[in-house]
Design a protein around this motif. Structure first.
Motif, PDB file in Angstrom:
ATOM      1  N   GLU A   1      -3.552  -7.153  -2.921  1.00  0.00           N
ATOM      2  CA  GLU A   1      -4.449  -6.090  -2.465  1.00  0.00           C
ATOM      3  C   GLU A   1      -3.911  -4.711  -2.800  1.00  0.00           C
ATOM      4  N   GLY A   2      -2.584  -4.570  -2.728  1.00  0.00           N
ATOM      5  CA  GLY A   2      -1.978  -3.261  -3.002  1.00  0.00           C
ATOM      6  C   GLY A   2      -2.357  -2.743  -4.376  1.00  0.00           C
ATOM      7  N   ALA A   3      -2.623  -3.671  -5.288  1.00  0.00           N
ATOM      8  CA  ALA A   3      -2.981  -3.282  -6.652  1.00  0.00           C
ATOM      9  C   ALA A   3      -4.290  -2.486  -6.709  1.00  0.00           C
ATOM     10  N   TRP A   4      -5.099  -2.563  -5.642  1.00  0.00           N
ATOM     11  CA  TRP A   4      -6.396  -1.880  -5.658  1.00  0.00           C
ATOM     12  C   TRP A   4      -6.404  -0.557  -4.899  1.00  0.00           C
ATOM     13  N   ILE A   5      -5.283  -0.191  -4.266  1.00  0.00           N
ATOM     14  CA  ILE A   5      -5.294   1.045  -3.462  1.00  0.00           C
ATOM     15  C   ILE A   5      -5.646   2.251  -4.320  1.00  0.00           C
ATOM     16  N   THR A   6      -4.986   2.392  -5.454  1.00  0.00           N
ATOM     17  CA  THR A   6      -5.216   3.603  -6.259  1.00  0.00           C
ATOM     18  C   THR A   6      -6.610   3.619  -6.884  1.00  0.00           C
ATOM     19  N   ARG A   7      -7.279   2.454  -6.919  1.00  0.00           N
ATOM     20  CA  ARG A   7      -8.615   2.391  -7.536  1.00  0.00           C
ATOM     21  C   ARG A   7      -9.736   2.237  -6.519  1.00  0.00           C
ATOM     22  N   ALA A   8      -9.417   2.267  -5.240  1.00  0.00           N
ATOM     23  CA  ALA A   8     -10.448   2.025  -4.213  1.00  0.00           C
ATOM     24  C   ALA A   8     -11.655   2.922  -4.467  1.00  0.00           C
TER      25      ALA A   8
END
Lengths: 315, 314
Positions: A50-57
């Motif tokens: 999930e952390g992989a999507w933080i910057t792209r939320a």
């Protein structure tokens, strides 16, 4: 020795808690350390998909929710490593056992997150399955673990609702492309979520002893059934179809029947050949190794500071 | 927790919600309640459609609305872009305590960004919300200082940048608590508490690394050397800031230099480090929309999904 064993047995029998300073059999201590450490490792490795999507939320609100959630997982890892330390384990050693592959983490985190819908489905299904597994652990016979689990379950429940709310928004207010993303993510995560409960009871060698010690309260198959029964009406409310043609209510059993799980897939993923095993380990190992100089510097500074304060006391 | 009811919202008795909340959900499917509207309690500070609810958002008399909006974008973009660089540390921090702390700081700054962007969108009359401003502007329309956008280095670099950024921003927000704009003043009051912690956290690590091992000292020294060329820019006001200083709305960055220098000197001395040589342009470059290429790369990631699905609702 017999007295100590008898006291331990009585504690378990009366549903009282075993505390860090109490005598406990070596096997109990080792089993607890392994269980708590693997849970801690799962929290920390679980930050990655999930952390992989933080910057792209896709909105700032979703970004804040996801960042807070992944931060909670780091916090859960911290309390669990602390609980393991009350049994004499050392956090650094446990971390090294993880990155050397000598201790496991939950296989579910070896699957990839392909779209933002995966963030919602992980919250709904993966956190939902984790909650089914973990709520009974709030009554674990080992006190520090049981208490940590109470806080963790509260936060997991919050995450599950946030995940479900994201999916509900995408299904009810989103575009057709968003609905397709949700359906695709549900299709990919459903079976791995069922595998999170572990092998079937007749192939789970440690279950009987763990049940006797009350560090496990329900069998894998019992918990899996609860998860299926809980999830089916949620899927209906969401408007998605779970990818199992054999899934149906069985009025005689009072439970849903469901199709056979492909245990060879679980075996493959556990033995290191899931889609993301290598990547998950590489990221964790890199963080640990890249951070070594920082931890060494902090320790060196602390030694200097304590030498200075000792001198001041002498003066 | 003595029973386990698979039909309840999982640990129903243990949720953070008040008891009535659980009881109100229909017994068959506790999730039905989720269909109705947006429950702001799902994540602290993340559920309000209007983050400025309750604050007087009228532009004060005698203040140019376009200037006020531009200024809010400046402060908001600083926070948004700096938060992004901290988010990139997630799962890569040297210790779990640092995972938690860096995420915490990133969340604080994201919260400040959301308030300031929302303010910008209402002040300029465009009605753009925080997401329109974050996701639909191009790099040349961003008003952040270039310090915030520089690509991440190692943990020493991260702490050098965070110390410089938080010391500077804390000084600015300290002045802004007395702003004539009630929204800026409210954001500043909240932000001062947060930035006091950010500065303290960064200063602690700068001292530990500077006064740790020979290797960490070198990493810390290089971290400051990389950050230093972006420092002069922080203290030169853009013309919008200068006009708003006169109007009693903005903080004058030139006046916080002394406080910044005093704090940096104190921390660097404790860390057995000295100020790096070298300097950079003393011009408000980022404030005028002149950025390094690091910003466009950052935005291509930040804005990716939002722009790929322009009709979507998240």
């Amino acid at each position: 020795m017999a007295d100590l064993q008898e006291h331990f047995d009585r504690t378990i029998e009366r549903d009282q808690r075993v505390e860090p300073r109490d005598w406990m059999p070596d096997g109990y201590r080792k089993t607890m350390i392994r269980q708590i450490a693997q849970h801690a490792h799962s929290e920390i490795i679980g930050m990655q998909p999930e952390g992989a999507w933080i910057t792209r939320a896709p909105s700032l609100r979703r970004k804040a929710i996801l960042l807070a959630k992944v931060q909670d997982e780091a916090g859960h890892g911290l309390y669990l490593y602390c609980a393991a330390e009350t049994l004499g384990a050392d956090r650094t050693e446990l971390t090294e056992m993880l990155i050397e592959g000598r201790q496991k983490y939950s296989s579910i985190f070896n699957y990839p997150t392909l779209t933002y819908a995966d963030v919602g489905v992980i919250g709904w299904l993966v956190d939902g399955a984790a909650i089914c597994n973990q709520v009974p652990l709030c009554r674990s016979s080992y006190g520090p673990y049981a208490r940590a689990m109470i806080r963790i379950c509260k936060e997991e429940s919050f995450h599950q609702r946030q995940g479900y709310e994201l999916l509900m928004t995408m299904m009810k207010r989103g575009t057709e492309a968003q609905r397709a993303m949700v359906r695709d993510a549900v299709d990919r995560w459903w079976w791995p979520s069922l595998m999170m409960f572990g092998p079937p009871d007749d192939a789970s060698p440690n279950t009987a002893r763990s049940m006797a010690w009350k560090i496990k309260r329900h069998t894998n198959d019992e918990l899996r059934q609860r998860f299926v029964d809980m999830t089916v009406p949620q899927a209906e409310a969401l408007g998605v179809t779970l990818p199992d043609p054999e899934l149906r209510w069985n009025p005689e059993r009072g439970h849903h029947d469901f199709g056979a799980i492909d245990w060879s897939e679980l075996q493959r993923v556990i033995s290191g050949n899931g889609p993301c095993n290598a990547e998950r380990m590489a990221v964790r190992r890199a963080a640990h190794e890249d951070g070594a100089w920082v931890r060494e510097a902090a320790a060196a500074h602390a030694r200097k500071a304590s030498a200075v304060s000792r001198q001041e006391v002498v003066v | 927790m003595t029973t386990f009811d698979p039909h309840a919202t999982p640990p129903a008795a243990d949720t953070d919600l008040p008891a009535g909340e659980v009881a109100d959900a229909s017994p068959g499917n506790a999730y039905e309640a989720l269909n109705e509207g947006d429950d702001p309690r799902w994540a602290y500070g993340t559920g309000f459609a209007d983050p400025l609810a309750g604050v007087d958002t009228r532009v004060p008399d005698g203040v140019d609305a376009a200037d006020l909006a531009a200024y809010c974008l400046m402060l908001g973009d600083d926070a948004l872009v700096m938060s992004h660089r901290l988010q990139e540390w997630c799962t890569r921090a040297p210790e779990l305590e640092e995972e938690v702390a860096l995420a915490n700081i990133a969340l604080d700054l994201l919260g400040q960004a959301r308030l300031l962007l929302s303010r910008a969108g209402t002040a300029d009359g465009s009605g753009r919300d925080e997401d329109a401003l974050a996701f639909l502007r191009d790099a040349g329309d961003f008003r952040n200082v270039r310090l915030a956008e520089a690509v991440n280095g190692d943990f020493g670099h991260a702490m050098a940048r965070l110390l410089v950024f938080s010391t500077w921003r804390l000084a600015l927000l300290g002045h802004l608590t007395g702003s004539r704009d009630p929204v800026l003043a409210a954001v500043a009051v909240k932000g001062v508490k947060e930035l006091t912690y950010h500065r303290d956290y960064a200063a602690g690590w700068v001292v530990r690394l500077g006064d740790g091992t020979a290797y960490s000292r070198e990493r810390m020294r290089e971290g400051f050397a990389a950050v230093w060329p972006f420092v002069p820019e922080l203290f030169v006001p853009h013309e919008v800031e200068s006009r708003l200083v006169v109007a009693g709305v903005a903080a004058d960055p030139a006046t916080v230099r002394a406080e910044f220098d005093a704090v940096l000197d104190q921390v660097l001395t404790a860390a057995t480090l000295t100020r790096p040589p070298g300097t950079g342009p003393a011009e408000p470059l980022g404030r005028a929309g002149t950025h390094t290429e690091a910003l466009s790369t950052l935005l291509s990631e930040l804005q990716d999904i939002a722009r790929t699905h322009p009709e979507a609702t998240w």
